[in-house]
Every structure is written in structure tokens, then in C-alpha cells.
Design an enzyme around this catalytic site. Structure first.
Site, PDB file in Angstrom:
ATOM      1  N   CYS A  23       2.420 -31.168  38.733  1.00 39.93           N
ATOM      2  CA  CYS A  23       1.638 -30.070  38.148  1.00 39.93           C
ATOM      3  C   CYS A  23       1.375 -28.966  39.174  1.00 39.93           C
ATOM      4  O   CYS A  23       0.697 -29.204  40.182  1.00 39.93           O
ATOM      5  CB  CYS A  23       0.328 -30.663  37.620  1.00 39.93           C
ATOM      6  N   CYS A  26      -2.313 -28.072  39.715  1.00 40.55           N
ATOM      7  CA  CYS A  26      -2.963 -29.163  40.459  1.00 40.55           C
ATOM      8  C   CYS A  26      -2.747 -28.969  41.957  1.00 40.55           C
ATOM      9  O   CYS A  26      -3.668 -29.167  42.757  1.00 40.55           O
ATOM     10  CB  CYS A  26      -2.391 -30.520  40.043  1.00 40.55           C
TER      11      CYS A  26
END
Length: 98
Positions: A23, A26
Site C-alpha cells: 500500500c 501506508c
């Protein structure tokens, strides 16, 4: 080794970062969380929960998007948000619970 429940049920303020290695947002949150920890020291504990490896806590707290940040104290959810956010916003939220 402490379990997820052991950590969030402590009396300490705990910020759980539900993330995934693949991600992008993230990854962008990683330095933000490091700076938050540097700013607050022992006043907060920050834990990272990889949703691909630790699905049970993610399922328990209905994490449907990453990153999702959840603030706990004594096992209670104080605040949660999905998506990346800048340090100043995150710091302002956490300061409300210190």
C-alpha cells in the site's frame, strides 16, 4: 510475546496502524508515525498491524481499507480514520486523548 489484545487493553494510549506492505499511502504514513513517536515519546505506543499477516484484529475492528489508524486506551476505541493524514492533523487528534 505480547498479543494485540494485551497491548490495546493496557492503560497506555495505543495507536494501531493497520497497513499492508503493498500500500503506497501506508508507506507514506511510516515517517509520519515515526515523527509522532519522536514528538510524544512514552506518552503513546504505536503498533503496526499488517492486515495480510494478522487478519483477525483487522476483521475484529472491521478494517476495510488501509491505512486505518485506530486509537485505543483500555481496549476501547477512542478514534479511528482510514487513509493517510499529515503529522499536524494526526498530532492534533492524539493530543485530545493525552
Amino acid at each position: 510475546m505480547e498479543s494485540f489484545n494485551d497491548v490495546i487493553n493496557s492503560g497506555q494510549l495505543v495507536l494501531a496502524d493497520f497497513f499492508a506492505t503493498w500500500c503506497g499511502p501506508c508507506k507514506a504514513m511510516h515517517p509520519v508515525l515515526e515523527q509522532l513517536k519522536a514528538n510524544l515519546g512514552d506518552r503513546i505506543r504505536i503498533i503496526k498491524v499488517d492486515v495480510d499477516k494478522h487478519g483477525i484484529p483487522a476483521e475484529t475492528y472491521n478494517v476495510q481499507a488501509v491505512p486505518t489508524l485506530i486509537l485505543f486506551r483500555n481496549g476501547q476505541v477512542l478514534w479511528r480514520q482510514s487513509g493517510a493524514m499529515p503529522l499536524n492533523q494526526l498530532q492534533a487528534v492524539v493530543n485530545q486523548y493525552l
